[in-house]
Design a protein around this motif. Structure first.
Motif, mmCIF file in Angstrom:
data_model
loop_
_atom_site.group_PDB
_atom_site.id
_atom_site.type_symbol
_atom_site.label_atom_id
_atom_site.label_comp_id
_atom_site.label_asym_id
_atom_site.label_seq_id
_atom_site.Cartn_x
_atom_site.Cartn_y
_atom_site.Cartn_z
ATOM 1 N N ARG A 1 82.074 82.323 64.127
ATOM 2 C CA ARG A 1 82.262 83.589 64.819
ATOM 3 C C ARG A 1 82.064 84.702 63.802
ATOM 4 O O ARG A 1 82.598 84.624 62.692
ATOM 5 C CB ARG A 1 83.666 83.658 65.427
ATOM 6 N N ASP A 2 81.302 85.701 64.167
ATOM 7 C CA ASP A 2 81.070 86.869 63.304
ATOM 8 C C ASP A 2 80.688 86.473 61.880
ATOM 9 O O ASP A 2 81.211 87.007 60.904
ATOM 10 C CB ASP A 2 82.314 87.762 63.247
ATOM 11 N N ALA B 1 80.071 82.366 76.878
ATOM 12 C CA ALA B 1 80.844 83.509 77.354
ATOM 13 C C ALA B 1 79.944 84.480 78.119
ATOM 14 O O ALA B 1 80.295 84.969 79.193
ATOM 15 C CB ALA B 1 81.490 84.218 76.166
ATOM 16 N N GLU C 1 79.967 85.585 81.993
ATOM 17 C CA GLU C 1 80.046 87.017 82.266
ATOM 18 C C GLU C 1 78.920 87.446 83.205
ATOM 19 O O GLU C 1 79.128 88.177 84.171
ATOM 20 C CB GLU C 1 79.897 87.712 80.918
ATOM 21 N N LEU D 1 88.548 79.473 73.406
ATOM 22 C CA LEU D 1 88.929 80.869 73.605
ATOM 23 C C LEU D 1 88.772 81.623 72.291
ATOM 24 O O LEU D 1 88.270 82.742 72.245
ATOM 25 C CB LEU D 1 90.375 80.953 74.103
ATOM 26 N N ASP D 2 89.154 80.979 71.206
ATOM 27 C CA ASP D 2 89.082 81.599 69.886
ATOM 28 C C ASP D 2 87.625 81.850 69.474
ATOM 29 O O ASP D 2 87.267 82.909 68.974
ATOM 30 C CB ASP D 2 89.774 80.656 68.884
ATOM 31 N N CYS E 1 76.349 85.125 66.305
ATOM 32 C CA CYS E 1 77.436 84.791 65.389
ATOM 33 C C CYS E 1 76.885 84.375 64.030
ATOM 34 O O CYS E 1 77.629 84.214 63.083
ATOM 35 C CB CYS E 1 78.291 83.668 65.942
ATOM 36 N N ASN F 1 85.674 83.463 73.060
ATOM 37 C CA ASN F 1 86.392 84.451 73.831
ATOM 38 C C ASN F 1 86.158 84.247 75.326
ATOM 39 O O ASN F 1 85.813 85.161 76.057
ATOM 40 C CB ASN F 1 85.956 85.860 73.403
ATOM 41 N N VAL F 2 86.316 83.005 75.760
ATOM 42 C CA VAL F 2 86.189 82.740 77.181
ATOM 43 C C VAL F 2 87.234 81.675 77.551
ATOM 44 O O VAL F 2 87.473 80.728 76.796
ATOM 45 C CB VAL F 2 84.762 82.276 77.534
#
Lengths: 353, 550, 345
Positions: free
Chosen positions: B214-215, B443, B447, B234-235, B40, B238-239
């Motif tokens: 993020r990004d 995340a 995963e 979550l934002d 990120c 993403n989890v």
């Protein structure tokens, strides 16, 4: 039974999968294959052209006739007895040196490693120079050089072995041995009269001058066995490059494989140096060029390396013999021919292993 | 007005722009953590703030001036950096290392002054490495080594400290050792601290302010309580997570949810039996494991946990024949592994070692294809089975879109997934994974562990993992082996094995164990030194006396 | 290796031990220098040797030998040994590569190239005349290597530097060989120079290169603290406020000054630059202030010992010192390679 299939990943190379029943299967990089074929054509063309050149110009059709059927005795003598052995030696020596360099660089994962800097060629040189300054005849010199190379390689391996082999230790020990033997060579060159010294320097530059059919036979037989072996071993080398742990886990017998690779690399270098002396530059640089063109070392890239080495040495020999005002040993010219291209690649591409 | 801020900054490597137009300010005298998923740009931002990367646009301002236009030594007297995984030269002593931190205060010809000596002594005392000052840094434990490096940065006497992943590779007790030092630096000395941390719970626990990225952009910032909410996480990552409240401290703890349903076993486990029988493992003359017997249950997920240097990775190496036994044996299907032919072994058992190194320039698909080596011969290089296994492995790890990328160009998390794919392509009934979640963000950790569980439940593969996170071990393992000092201290189901007393004895950390909101299993919430902290009621000082007087 | 690491390096006592060690080495160097004045094809008494220095009697044959032959040789040996050892240590520090050696920058081959050309085209015959050509060649070659390595993507990374050095060395080497093969006369003149020797140089040679050596040595010592910080890694060094690129460039310049001076005075002498820093590090640990100080003493100690050995082994003929250093240094290097775990190349 042969089932070829083309596959291409987005952004990746085009791959040709060859399946011969369930027994054998190969995966070929089409680009590498195409470049190999191209280089093969270049080698043949260069060889044919080189056979026509000289103080005595032989037309191309006579070259072909003299080689494959019959021609006048004069043409036959010039082409078959004088020129072809030299041309074939150049091709085979170039291929052997380049593939030897590729094996060592892959094994040690260091871009600067080649048989010239880890003492194998120095071993051959010191013996050959000793024989030259003491007036031994030409016939025994290749034998002595071969013996020197093998002895040096054995010494390096034994000294670098310490309950296992490490690439870095091999290089360090090799550099030490190289320095030791090179000092011996310099001592001989300083100690003996200048005429002998010059003959010794000429040999230690590397030359395919005066090679005969016997040399060609020796190196052709050796290369015929070693190169396929090397291509098979690249299959293992690829996995060995992940480091010993991963190689073990993937079920490779790491030490025997490494020993086999070192043996093949040494043998290739030793045969080449016995025939042509320590021709520099090729073993060091050609593998880099091949990797930049063909990607990480695989069997195909190794073949590419060998062909590039052949083209470079033959090209350099043509330049040395016919382009320069005075005929020089080919070892003088290899760097001059290869270096500009290499510098260009160094400038443009990222150097990688 | 804060002392350190980034204004519309653009950062990247060569043509690859990672951060564009980012504006952020670092609150003075606070501990700020930067969190975010792998790749990120959080480390890139820290490198930009530390002046290691020149901004391609915008500026990083220190006291209102762009740091790239000021003399480097002047900046180095205000701003110190602990680089990621700093490597000390061989056999350097702690004192020598710390002394080198005085560099920005010394001119070319000036001999060491009393101020230098004082600063060195103070830094060493503060970091608690006084009795280690003549020891070689490379002989210290992980926590001690990080404290020695922190002392080096302290000797720089800067008001601002930037720390890049200061706790990677440390077990929970050592993490607390280092982070407690960081907290004291802030509370007692009023230092401004910026850390990149990949564990959000640690970030929340130890910092006053959290910046989430993020990004390449800041998506949110605020106090830990504001940041640790399911919606925010979550934002950012993403989890999906649950947030529970730690009983001792009242701090929010986020627990990733992962695959919500407990998967049923779809295929009977492939019969495979791995056990150690009176196994002894030595590194040279040093015995790490002596006379250890343990069995891995077939068809289950086993986690090996324990503090740093307890021998858990060594056990894994011994079981997979990377390390020959000094006594006893590791038995695979009742056959000593070091007597089984290698290729056969490699067809039965795969191991992912810690921090493996890939050859430069190799592509992901080429690397994963190497996993097929034990099933191939040089004359059988690429059968239909190979193609299928590689494709399955790429799918399972979600690496198919990156298949033709070079491994060197991937982020840490992507690279780790490529390695897991290589291990999967080996297609073995038994998988050994050594710390597979290191380097991964939350995340990707979830995963990966979900993937491992799916492989176990769907395909009946037996899995053995070394994990340093007790929470993950409890949640994903059917069986836990707890090790300490080369011995097995406890083994069994997580619920029966992991108790507060055991965590205190083995890890040296106080903790609470609450019911996992998702599975009902044990959920370990270490509180370390924070309980005392809260009891004393020491909130972060708004303006420490030492600083406000100046 | 473990023996070194576990030594209790307690501050003041450790410094005292290192200082004493340095003094001992210095004492040993004085002894070796005296031996270097005494030993040779003509044996000379210690009295004569000392008298030649402080109480010169021009009528004494022995003292004249010392004054005109052995003294210049010893002094040049002292300078060359220090310069090469310090240059080697600095190369290893700035590239963080245990195998780095000043010859990577192409200094030796550049000097050899210039001298061979000068002899071939201008017919030089005497080492005295070589100096400026050697210096010019060394400077141009290293500038060439550095600029080739910095061109293109990524700047002058150690790998590119090494490759560029190897290519330039190969190119220059080809040209040298070509000339040597074409002209026997040149070969005869230059082959002794190429072997590396400190014999037969007039003292003027030393005065000519002294300013460069001195600049390099003093500059190197001044940079010791920077090198220490550099050794903590690129990121940490930059975070501590160091211009790492500038340090690399300045070090490279100093290295070229020192090696260029050494090669001009003595020809290419291998191994001192590579082996001495490794040997020294075994005693001093990783502090470059001590490493460089020891290098200044141990470098000439090794070089003069090798030179003396060269005079003794093949008496009455002499073995060039470059040959002897390689023969003594190689076993050292092999022993180091076998003992230590060598950092990755």
């Amino acid at each position: 039974m042969i089932r070829p299939a083309l596959s291409a990943l987005r952004g990746g190379p085009v791959l040709l999968d060859l399946r011969l029943g369930s027994f054998a299967s190969f995966r070929i990089n089409v680009r590498v294959l195409a470049i190999c074929l191209l280089l093969l054509v270049v080698v043949i063309a260069l060889a044919a052209w080189a056979a026509t050149l000289g103080s005595f110009i032989v037309p191309l059709d006579e070259v072909v006739r003299a080689t494959f059927s019959e021609s006048t005795r004069q043409f036959e003598f010039v082409v078959v007895q004088l020129r072809l052995p030299r041309i074939l030696s150049a091709i085979l020596v170039g291929a052997a040196l380049a593939s030897s360099g590729a094996i060592f660089q892959g094994l040690v994962r260091n871009p600067l490693v080649s048989p010239d800097i880890i003492g194998i060629q120095a071993g051959a040189t010191v013996v050959a120079v000793f024989m030259i300054v003491n007036g031994y005849t030409d016939r025994y010199i290749p034998l002595g050089a071969f013996g020197g190379a093998v002895t040096a390689a054995t010494a390096i391996y034994l000294l670098a072995w310490k309950g296992g082999m490490s690439g870095n230790r091999l290089v360090l020990v090799g550099i030490g041995i190289d320095a030791l033997l090179a000092a011996g060579t310099r001592y001989l060159i300083v100690k003996f009269p200048v005429q002998q010294a010059q003959a010794a320097i000429a040999w230690s530059t590397g030359t395919v001058y005066g090679t005969g059919w016997f040399d060609v036979q020796v190196i052709a037989v050796a290369l015929g066995e070693l190169l396929p072996l090397a291509i098979v071993l690249t299959w293992q080398l690829r996995v060995l490059q992940f480091g010993d742990d991963i190689a073990y886990v993937l079920g490779m017998r790491v030490e025997p494989t490494r020993l086999a690779l070192i043996l093949v690399g040494c043998a290739l270098a030793a045969v080449a140096v016995a025939v042509a002396g320590p021709v520099g530059f090729i073993a060091l640089m050609v593998p880099h060029v091949a990797r930049i063109i063909g990607g990480p070392m695989t069997g195909g890239t190794l073949l590419l390396t060998a062909l590039l080495g052949a083209v470079l040495l033959l090209g350099a020999d043509i330049v040395a013999l016919h382009v320069l005002p005075v005929a020089l040993p080919v070892g003088v010219v290899t760097a001059g021919v290869g270096a500009p291209y290499f510098l260009f690649l160094l400038y443009r591409a990222n150097v990688r292993m | 007005m804060t002392r350190l801020e980034a204004r519309e900054v653009r950062l990247g490597y060569g043509d690859a722009v990672i951060i564009d137009g980012l504006t952020a300010s670092i609150p003075d005298h606070r501990i700020t953590s930067i969190i975010g998923a792998n790749g990120c740009g959080k480390s890139t931002l820290l490198r930009g703030l530390a002046r290691l990367l020149r901004p391609q646009g915008g500026a990083v301002l220190l006291d209102g001036q762009a740091i790239h236009h000021q003399p480097t030594k002047q900046i180095a007297r205000k701003l110190g950096l602990l680089a990621q995984q700093a490597n000390a030269p061989e056999s350097i002593t702690v004192e020598d290392l710390v002394r080198r931190g005085r560099y920005p205060h010394q001119s070319l010809l000036q001999p060491p002054t009393d101020a230098d000596r004082d600063a060195i002594d103070r830094a060493i005392a503060f970091a608690g490495v006084d009795d280690l000052r003549d020891r070689a840094v490379d002989q210290l434990s992980g926590g001690q080594r990080q404290r020695a490096w922190l002392a080096m940065v302290l000797a720089q006497e800067t008001d601002l400290l930037l720390l890049d992943e200061p706790t990677t590779f440390l077990d929970i007790a050592h993490q607390h050792e280092v982070l407690d030092l960081v907290r004291r630096l802030n509370r007692d000395e009023g230092k401004t601290v910026v850390m990149v941390l990949h564990d959000i719970n640690e970030a929340a626990r130890w910092s006053d302010h959290v910046i989430a990225m993020r990004d390449g952009a800041v998506v949110a910032e605020g106090t830990p309580a504001e940041m640790i909410t399911p919606a925010r996480i979550l934002d950012v990552f993403n989890v999906a997570t649950d947030v529970v409240t730690a009983p001792g401290t009242g701090l929010p703890i986020c627990v990733p949810r992962g695959t919500p349903v407990e998967l049923r076993a779809e295929r009977p486990p492939t019969p495979v039996r791995l056990r150690a029988d009176r196994l002894s493992l030595h590194y040279g003359a040093r015995a790490v494991i002596d006379d250890l017997s343990v069995e891995v249950p077939a068809g289950a997920i086993t986690a090996i946990v324990g503090p740093n240097a307890c021998g858990k990775s060594t056990l894994l190496r011994g079981m997979s024949r990377l390390l020959p036994p000094a006594g006893g044996a590791a038995l695979l299907d009742e056959r000593p592994v070091h007597e089984t032919p290698r290729r056969r072994m490699a067809q039965r058992m795969a191991l992912l070692p810690q921090a493996p190194e890939s050859p430069p320039g190799i592509r992901v698909d080429e690397m994963v294809a190497s996993g097929r080596f034990p099933h191939q011969r040089w004359y059988r290089q690429w059968s239909a089975g190979d193609a299928a296994a590689v494709s399955r492995a790429l799918d399972a790890t979600d690496m198919q879109p990156l298949a033709t990328h070079e491994v060197d160009a991937l982020s840490g998390g992507q690279r780790q997934r490529a390695w897991v794919a290589l291990t999967l392509a080996q297609d073995t009934p038994l998988l050994l994974l050594d710390e597979p979640t290191t380097f991964l963000d939350i995340a990707h950790q979830v995963e990966l562990l979900d993937l491992v569980r799916a492989l176990n439940r769907r395909e009946g593969r037996t899995v053995v993992m070394v994990l340093h996170d007790l929470g993950q071990a409890c949640r994903y393992a059917d069986h836990v082996i707890v090790m300490d000092g080369g011995r097995v201290v406890a083994a069994g189901s997580p619920a029966a094995t992991i108790t507060e007393a055991l965590v205190r004895d083995v890890f040296g950390v106080e903790c609470d164990i609450v019911a996992d909101p998702l599975t009902g299993g044990p959920l370990v919430i270490p509180h370390g030194l924070i309980a005392q902290d809260a009891a004393e009621g020491s909130a972060p000082p708004a303006e420490p006396a030492r600083v406000s007087s100046t | 290796m473990s023996g070194v690491a576990t030594l209790p390096a307690t501050g003041a006592r450790w410094r005292l031990a290192l200082g004493t060690g340095l003094l001992c080495a210095l004492g040993l160097l004085v002894v070796v220098a005296l031996l270097s004045l005494r030993i040779g094809s003509v044996g000379i008494a210690t009295r004569d040797a000392i008298d030649a220095l402080f109480n010169y009697d021009p009528n004494s044959y022995n003292q004249t030998v010392v004054r005109s032959l052995r003294l210049p040789r010893t002094i040049i040996g002292l300078g060359v040994g220090s310069a090469l050892a310090v240059a080697g240590a600095m190369m290893q520090a700035t590239t963080r590569n245990p195998l780095a050696d000043p010859s990577i920058l192409g200094v030796n081959s550049g000097a050899a190239f210039a001298i061979v050309n000068a002899i071939f085209f201008f017919g030089l015959t005497h080492p005295y005349q070589y100096v400026w050509f050697a210096f010019l060649g060394a400077g141009i070659a290293s500038a060439l290597v550095y600029s080739i390595a910095s061109a293109g993507r990524g700047g002058a990374t150690p790998v590119k530097l090494a490759l560029a050095g190897a290519v330039v060395t190969a190119l220059l080497g080809s040209w040298i060989t070509a000339l040597l093969l074409l002209d026997e006369q040149t070969l005869d003149t230059v082959r002794f120079w190429l072997a590396g020797s400190i014999a037969g140089r007039p003292i003027e040679v030393f005065w000519m290169v002294l300013p460069f050596m001195a600049t390099g040595l003093v500059g190197g010592l001044l940079l010791a603290r920077q090198l220490n910080v550099m050794n903590l890694g690129e990121d940490t060094a930059r975070a501590l406020g160091m211009h790492t690129g500038r340090l690399r460039l300045v070090s490279a310049l100093l290295v070229v000054l020192m090696t260029g001076a050494a090669v001009s005075a003595a020809g290419p002498i291998g191994f001192v630059g590579l082996a001495v820093p490794h040997i020294v590090r075994v005693f001093t640990g990783p502090d470059y202030r001590w490493i460089l100080a020891y290098c200044i003493v141990v470098g000439p100690l090794l070089l003069l010992s090798a030179d003396i050995a060269g005079r003794v082994i093949t008496r009455p003929a002499e073995l060039q010192v470059g040959i002897v250093t390689a023969m003594c240094g190689a076993p050292f290097l092999i022993a180091i390679a076998r003992q230590r775990r060598v950092a990755s190349l």
